[in-house]
Design a protein around this motif. Structure first.
Motif, PDB file in Angstrom:
ATOM      1  N   ARG A   2       0.835  -1.198   0.000  1.00  0.00           N
ATOM      2  CA  ARG A   2       0.000   0.000   0.000  1.00  0.00           C
ATOM      3  C   ARG A   2       0.874   1.254   0.000  1.00  0.00           C
ATOM      4  N   ASP A   3       1.849   1.292   0.876  1.00  0.00           N
ATOM      5  CA  ASP A   3       2.718   2.470   0.972  1.00  0.00           C
ATOM      6  C   ASP A   3       3.540   2.658  -0.295  1.00  0.00           C
ATOM      7  N   TRP A   6       1.353   4.072  -3.090  1.00  0.00           N
ATOM      8  CA  TRP A   6       1.049   5.487  -2.878  1.00  0.00           C
ATOM      9  C   TRP A   6       2.272   6.353  -3.204  1.00  0.00           C
ATOM     10  N   THR A  10       2.483   9.226  -6.068  1.00  0.00           N
ATOM     11  CA  THR A  10       2.784  10.642  -5.807  1.00  0.00           C
ATOM     12  C   THR A  10       4.009  11.116  -6.581  1.00  0.00           C
ATOM     13  N   PHE A  18      -2.266   4.307  -8.489  1.00  0.00           N
ATOM     14  CA  PHE A  18      -3.346   4.782  -7.632  1.00  0.00           C
ATOM     15  C   PHE A  18      -4.440   3.725  -7.516  1.00  0.00           C
ATOM     16  N   TYR A  21      -3.298   1.111  -5.193  1.00  0.00           N
ATOM     17  CA  TYR A  21      -3.399   1.629  -3.828  1.00  0.00           C
ATOM     18  C   TYR A  21      -4.826   1.486  -3.309  1.00  0.00           C
TER      19      TYR A  21
END
Length: 50
Positions: A2-3, A6, A10, A18, A21
């Motif tokens: 997940r991290d 993300w 970004t 995305f 995520y």
């Protein structure tokens, strides 16, 4: 995962990162409430909707 997705989103603005995520976030939320079977069922429904 997940991290990472993300952070990648970004930095690059990659829409697929995305979506990954959001998918991981959804599965995590379902695991917290309904257990792994319900999470996998939801994941399969989500993939069919794509």
């Amino acid at each position: 995962m997940r991290d990472f997705s993300w952070t990648y989103f970004t930095l690059t603005g990659d829409v697929d990162a995305f979506l990954l995520y959001k998918q991981v976030d959804q599965v995590r939320a379902l695991n917290d409430t309904g257990g792994p079977k319900e999470a996998m069922d939801s994941l399969e429904e989500w993939e069919e909707a794509e």
